[in-house]
Scaffold this motif. Structure first.
Motif, PDB file in Angstrom:
ATOM      1  N   MET A  31       1.127  -3.479  15.506  1.00 49.44           N
ATOM      2  CA  MET A  31       1.509  -3.955  14.172  1.00 49.44           C
ATOM      3  C   MET A  31       2.378  -5.221  14.278  1.00 49.44           C
ATOM      4  SD  MET A  31       0.571  -1.886  11.552  1.00 49.44           S
ATOM      5  CE  MET A  31       1.860  -2.143  10.308  1.00 49.44           C
ATOM      6  N   SER A  32       2.206  -5.984  15.324  1.00 42.87           N
ATOM      7  CA  SER A  32       3.112  -7.100  15.552  1.00 42.87           C
ATOM      8  C   SER A  32       3.131  -8.059  14.377  1.00 42.87           C
ATOM      9  CB  SER A  32       2.700  -7.842  16.821  1.00 42.87           C
ATOM     10  OG  SER A  32       1.363  -8.268  16.684  1.00 42.87           O
ATOM     11  N   GLY A  33       4.303  -8.263  13.815  1.00 44.76           N
ATOM     12  CA  GLY A  33       4.468  -9.291  12.791  1.00 44.76           C
ATOM     13  C   GLY A  33       4.042  -8.892  11.392  1.00 44.76           C
ATOM     14  N   ALA A  34       3.396  -7.746  11.219  1.00 44.05           N
ATOM     15  CA  ALA A  34       2.917  -7.386   9.890  1.00 44.05           C
ATOM     16  C   ALA A  34       3.966  -6.559   9.161  1.00 44.05           C
ATOM     17  CB  ALA A  34       1.608  -6.612   9.987  1.00 44.05           C
ATOM     18  N   THR A  35       4.348  -7.024   7.966  1.00 42.54           N
ATOM     19  CA  THR A  35       5.278  -6.227   7.169  1.00 42.54           C
ATOM     20  C   THR A  35       4.520  -5.069   6.555  1.00 42.54           C
ATOM     21  OG1 THR A  35       4.851  -7.748   5.366  1.00 42.54           O
ATOM     22  CG2 THR A  35       6.902  -8.071   6.574  1.00 42.54           C
ATOM     23  N   PRO A  36       5.183  -3.907   6.363  1.00 42.33           N
ATOM     24  CA  PRO A  36       4.461  -2.779   5.783  1.00 42.33           C
ATOM     25  C   PRO A  36       4.027  -3.068   4.346  1.00 42.33           C
ATOM     26  CG  PRO A  36       6.718  -2.151   6.448  1.00 42.33           C
ATOM     27  CD  PRO A  36       6.590  -3.617   6.648  1.00 42.33           C
ATOM     28  N   ALA A  37       2.861  -2.584   4.003  1.00 40.97           N
ATOM     29  CA  ALA A  37       2.331  -2.827   2.667  1.00 40.97           C
ATOM     30  C   ALA A  37       3.094  -2.004   1.631  1.00 40.97           C
ATOM     31  CB  ALA A  37       0.853  -2.475   2.632  1.00 40.97           C
ATOM     32  N   ARG A  38       3.034  -2.464   0.385  1.00 37.19           N
ATOM     33  CA  ARG A  38       3.639  -1.738  -0.733  1.00 37.19           C
ATOM     34  C   ARG A  38       2.504  -1.169  -1.590  1.00 37.19           C
ATOM     35  NH1 ARG A  38       4.938  -2.828  -5.905  1.00 37.19           N
ATOM     36  NH2 ARG A  38       4.270  -5.000  -5.850  1.00 37.19           N
ATOM     37  N   TYR A  39       2.503   0.161  -1.771  1.00 34.93           N
ATOM     38  CA  TYR A  39       1.435   0.833  -2.513  1.00 34.93           C
ATOM     39  C   TYR A  39       1.930   1.215  -3.904  1.00 34.93           C
ATOM     40  CZ  TYR A  39      -1.028   1.207   1.929  1.00 34.93           C
ATOM     41  OH  TYR A  39      -1.670   0.909   3.097  1.00 34.93           O
ATOM     42  N   SER A  40       1.071   1.054  -4.890  1.00 31.73           N
ATOM     43  CA  SER A  40       1.460   1.429  -6.250  1.00 31.73           C
ATOM     44  C   SER A  40       0.248   2.003  -6.982  1.00 31.73           C
ATOM     45  CB  SER A  40       1.994   0.197  -6.987  1.00 31.73           C
ATOM     46  OG  SER A  40       2.452   0.549  -8.271  1.00 31.73           O
ATOM     47  N   TRP A  41       0.492   3.062  -7.778  1.00 30.01           N
ATOM     48  CA  TRP A  41      -0.597   3.616  -8.588  1.00 30.01           C
ATOM     49  C   TRP A  41      -0.833   2.719  -9.787  1.00 30.01           C
ATOM     50  CZ3 TRP A  41      -2.770   7.014  -5.708  1.00 30.01           C
ATOM     51  CH2 TRP A  41      -2.028   7.903  -4.941  1.00 30.01           C
ATOM     52  N   GLY A  42      -2.083   2.421 -10.061  1.00 29.78           N
ATOM     53  CA  GLY A  42      -2.459   1.707 -11.288  1.00 29.78           C
ATOM     54  C   GLY A  42      -3.140   2.698 -12.222  1.00 29.78           C
ATOM     55  N   GLY A  43      -2.345   3.423 -13.003  1.00 27.08           N
ATOM     56  CA  GLY A  43      -2.891   4.471 -13.872  1.00 27.08           C
ATOM     57  C   GLY A  43      -3.508   5.579 -13.048  1.00 27.08           C
ATOM     58  N   ASP A  44      -4.553   6.222 -13.588  1.00 19.60           N
ATOM     59  CA  ASP A  44      -5.190   7.339 -12.890  1.00 19.60           C
ATOM     60  C   ASP A  44      -6.398   6.903 -12.078  1.00 19.60           C
ATOM     61  OD1 ASP A  44      -6.282   6.705 -15.394  1.00 19.60           O
ATOM     62  OD2 ASP A  44      -7.143   8.690 -15.692  1.00 19.60           O
ATOM     63  N   GLU A  45      -6.715   5.591 -12.061  1.00 19.89           N
ATOM     64  CA  GLU A  45      -7.944   5.168 -11.383  1.00 19.89           C
ATOM     65  C   GLU A  45      -7.776   4.061 -10.349  1.00 19.89           C
ATOM     66  OE1 GLU A  45     -10.919   4.165 -14.304  1.00 19.89           O
ATOM     67  OE2 GLU A  45     -11.306   6.266 -14.771  1.00 19.89           O
ATOM     68  N   HIS A  46      -6.552   3.519 -10.201  1.00 16.85           N
ATOM     69  CA  HIS A  46      -6.399   2.389  -9.282  1.00 16.85           C
ATOM     70  C   HIS A  46      -5.267   2.623  -8.284  1.00 16.85           C
ATOM     71  CE1 HIS A  46      -7.995   0.718 -13.061  1.00 16.85           C
ATOM     72  NE2 HIS A  46      -8.639  -0.154 -12.316  1.00 16.85           N
ATOM     73  N   ILE A  47      -5.486   2.100  -7.079  1.00 17.17           N
ATOM     74  CA  ILE A  47      -4.377   1.925  -6.136  1.00 17.17           C
ATOM     75  C   ILE A  47      -4.255   0.427  -5.907  1.00 17.17           C
ATOM     76  CG2 ILE A  47      -3.489   2.334  -3.809  1.00 17.17           C
ATOM     77  CD1 ILE A  47      -4.971   4.956  -3.749  1.00 17.17           C
ATOM     78  N   PHE A  48      -3.031  -0.070  -6.108  1.00 19.15           N
ATOM     79  CA  PHE A  48      -2.746  -1.480  -5.929  1.00 19.15           C
ATOM     80  C   PHE A  48      -1.916  -1.622  -4.656  1.00 19.15           C
ATOM     81  CE2 PHE A  48       0.056  -5.102  -6.334  1.00 19.15           C
ATOM     82  CZ  PHE A  48      -0.802  -6.108  -6.749  1.00 19.15           C
ATOM     83  N   VAL A  49      -2.287  -2.554  -3.795  1.00 13.96           N
ATOM     84  CA  VAL A  49      -1.609  -2.688  -2.511  1.00 13.96           C
ATOM     85  C   VAL A  49      -1.177  -4.137  -2.302  1.00 13.96           C
ATOM     86  CG1 VAL A  49      -1.736  -2.212  -0.031  1.00 13.96           C
ATOM     87  CG2 VAL A  49      -3.174  -0.905  -1.622  1.00 13.96           C
ATOM     88  N   GLU A  50       0.132  -4.352  -2.219  1.00 16.10           N
ATOM     89  CA  GLU A  50       0.639  -5.698  -1.945  1.00 16.10           C
ATOM     90  C   GLU A  50       0.949  -5.789  -0.452  1.00 16.10           C
ATOM     91  OE1 GLU A  50       3.886  -8.301  -4.189  1.00 16.10           O
ATOM     92  OE2 GLU A  50       4.775  -6.990  -2.689  1.00 16.10           O
ATOM     93  N   LEU A  51       0.294  -6.738   0.224  1.00 12.25           N
ATOM     94  CA  LEU A  51       0.485  -6.868   1.669  1.00 12.25           C
ATOM     95  C   LEU A  51       1.634  -7.806   1.994  1.00 12.25           C
ATOM     96  CD1 LEU A  51      -3.280  -6.914   2.447  1.00 12.25           C
ATOM     97  CD2 LEU A  51      -1.673  -5.130   3.125  1.00 12.25           C
TER      98      LEU A  51
END
Lengths: 321, 296
Positions: free
Chosen positions: B1-21
């Motif tokens: 995982m060199s250099g990669a910051t951990p992703a941020r996961y968020s629910w988008g209602g009941d049908e989406h997962i949003f992931v900010e890298l």
């Protein structure tokens, strides 16, 4: 069995259950904004619940039928008239060749669905008949109906008289609660900004169409912040990201916009949460000035609400089978 | 995982997962989005409806009646772990040439109509962008804009619109604010700019990006009439590499005639792209891409 469009209404489009699989290139799902009313309209006339139907907003079209068929109108209280005589909503009725369908003023709600036995038979585009106006796709010429359009209809054998029990018809109100899973970029708001979002009686503005619904009511406080590289210069901007269907964006902290089924698929505005998929039906039936409260629920509550929605849809289906 | 910051996961209602890298834009973050979504496509769990890579984030739409949201989330975290910083990820993609008439009459007419919404009402968009980025004038700015290729880091907003990120080190990147208030009109096929992204407007409509020119090349063809659209109505895919080629009015008019005759093709060549090779020698790598594009 074509239908001739004499007057198109305000923004009447052909819609079905939607077009999935192309959001990654900016083509949104489209489809009927109020999926419950739409699917019931189809069941009333004996169609598959995913058949194409007409969605009209605020004002109905004037349609001339050239063959005998069975139709049903659901959704908003947009009183239908056949040759000038009032007909019921949420009930299938027969029309004869030469009949003319018109509508009175919309009394409550915003969007009505007209299903025709056999379904509207425009070509499938990327797996759906839905009109997507921004991309000029689906429907007839990718646009809302215009006077002179001829709507093709498939073969069907609907039975008149079938109606949905009152208890299964959605309540249409000028004051609604819309349930939301908070998240996405809500951390950009201060605690006060987040509280304002949930405590405000928001008013739907006239800027409300298939792409999005814009509200007025308050300014949301955002944290002081240097926008990250690539995001633009407003402190609330983000690096352009995907927008979930139902996501609520708040450009500059003012005037939240709920993105609906013709959503722009991404952009650089801060989003603070996402409306539950089933509650998008409620949003679809909001007319300008509707007072709207956003109610935060967590994922488990959201899934329970989804199950209730599914159960109600199932009940409606059974009552009409 | 060199250099990669951990992703941020968020629910988008009941049908989406949003992931900010990553919060800020970088080619590395975009490559991770590409690598993760490619892996997800190759091993796509049932119930996944849409997979949308974006600039420094991605989103998955799913049907929770088919796949349990937390199961999907765990699956995405596993892919994130496996992909790491994506430095070894390589992409079989294409390098394409988009002819551009910079400072064309149509976007010039449009920008003049909207001067009241602009930071610098006395300059054109390109003059303004040149000035705030330290270029001597429009000509020098056009040389920078067309001098190094662009990576299609996201497709969307409206049908088929590419967001492009220039393949130059950060200190040479052009950054331009969006209009103070969005325009209600933008000509179709306008080459625009906002933040650190260039775009091509696929359809006529509202827009907030600065307007630098126009391309005669259609990039969205719902009727699928041109040969480039025989398979699909959208030309661009995330991962495409784009070179803007400045053209004059005569060449523009010739291309328009080819479009009308149904013979116009966008010049395009297949290429493999690995992030590591690029980061090791950005200018050398992009020079190589130009050779691929010119080869017959």
């Amino acid at each position: 069995m074509p239908i001739e469009v004499r007057q198109p209404g305000l923004a009447t489009t052909i819609q079905d259950a939607g077009r999935n699989g192309y959001y990654d290139v900016g083509i949104p799902p489209s489809g009927a904004l109020d999926q419950y009313s739409y699917s019931v309209a189809n069941r009333l006339v004996g169609n598959d619940p995913g058949a194409a139907a007409l969605e009209c907003v605020y004002m109905g079209p004037e349609l001339h039928f050239t063959e005998d068929t069975v139709i049903a109108i659901t959704g908003a209280e947009l009183p239908p008239k056949l040759n000038g005589e009032e007909r019921p909503l949420w009930e299938a009725f027969a029309v004869k060749s030469g009949d003319v369908l018109t509508f009175g003023f919309c009394k409550r709600g915003a969007r009505a669905y007209i299903a025709v036995s056999g379904g509207i038979d425009v070509p499938l585009v990327l797996g759906s008949r839905s009109t997507y106006g921004l991309g000029k796709l689906g429907g007839i010429s990718g646009a809302p109906l215009v006077a002179g359009d001829v709507i093709p209809v498939g073969a069907g054998a609907g039975v008149p008289g079938r109606s949905l029990p009152e208890s299964l018809r959605p309540a249409l109100s000028k004051e609604i609660e819309v349930r939301v899973v908070m998240g996405l970029y809500d951390h950009v708001l201060t605690d006060a900004g987040r509280a304002t979002f949930l405590d405000t009686d928001w008013t739907l503005t006239p800027v409300a169409d298939r792409v999005g619904f814009r509200y007025q009511g308050a300014q949301l406080e955002t944290k002081p912040r240097t926008p990250p590289f690539g995001a633009g210069q407003d402190p609330s901007n983000i690096v352009d990201a995907p927008y979930p269907i139902g996501s609520i964006q708040v450009p500059g902290g003012v005037e939240p916009i709920i993105l609906h089924r013709d959503a722009v698929s991404g952009g650089g505005y801060l989003m603070v949460g996402t409306v539950l998929s089933g509650d998008l039906d409620l949003v679809a039936q909001s007319a300008p000035n509707t007072k709207t409260r956003f109610v935060a629920v967590d994922l488990d509550e959201a899934l329970a609400i989804r199950r209730e929605y599914r159960a109600r849809t199932q009940q409606a289906a059974e009552s009409l089978s | 995982m060199s250099g990669a910051t951990p992703a941020r996961y968020s629910w988008g209602g009941d049908e989406h997962i949003f992931v900010e890298l990553a919060e800020e834009m970088s080619l590395q973050a975009n490559f991770r989005a590409m690598a993760i979504t490619t892996s997800l496509r190759e091993n796509r769990p049932e119930g996944v409806v849409e997979i949308c890579p974006a600039n420094a984030s991605y989103q998955v739409r799913y049907d929770p009646d088919v796949i349990e949201p937390r199961t999907l989330l765990a699956h995405l975290r596993e892919i994130e772990e496996k992909v790491g910083d994506a430095a070894d990820f390589s992409l079989s993609t294409r390098v394409v040439e988009i002819p551009v008439l910079y400072q064309d009459p149509w976007t010039t007419e449009t920008l003049l109509r909207f001067r009241d919404r602009h930071q610098d009402p006395d300059a054109t968009d390109i003059e303004y962008a040149a000035r705030i980025n330290g270029y001597a004038g429009a000509e020098e700015f056009i040389a920078a804009h067309s001098g190094a290729p662009w990576f299609v880091s996201m497709v969307g907003f409206v049908a088929g619109l590419p967001f492009m990120y220039q393949m130059v080190p950060r200190e040479r990147q052009i950054v331009v604010p969006k209009y103070l208030r969005p325009r209600t009109d933008t000509p179709k096929q306008t080459v625009g700019y906002g933040g650190c992204f260039s775009c091509i407007y696929s359809v006529r409509g509202a827009g907030g990006y600065q307007m630098f020119g126009i391309t005669p090349a259609p990039i969205y063809d719902p009727a699928q009439e041109l040969p480039d659209f025989a398979d699909f109505m959208v030309f661009f895919r995330p991962g495409d590499i784009v070179r803007f080629k400045p053209i004059d009015r005569d060449a523009y008019d010739d291309h328009v005639k080819e479009v009308e005759a149904g013979t116009f093709r966008i010049r395009s060549r297949p290429v493999d792209f690995g992030l590591r090779e690029y980061l090791d020698d950005p200018d050398g790598f992009t020079a190589g891409l130009m050779e691929v594009l010119r080869a017959d």
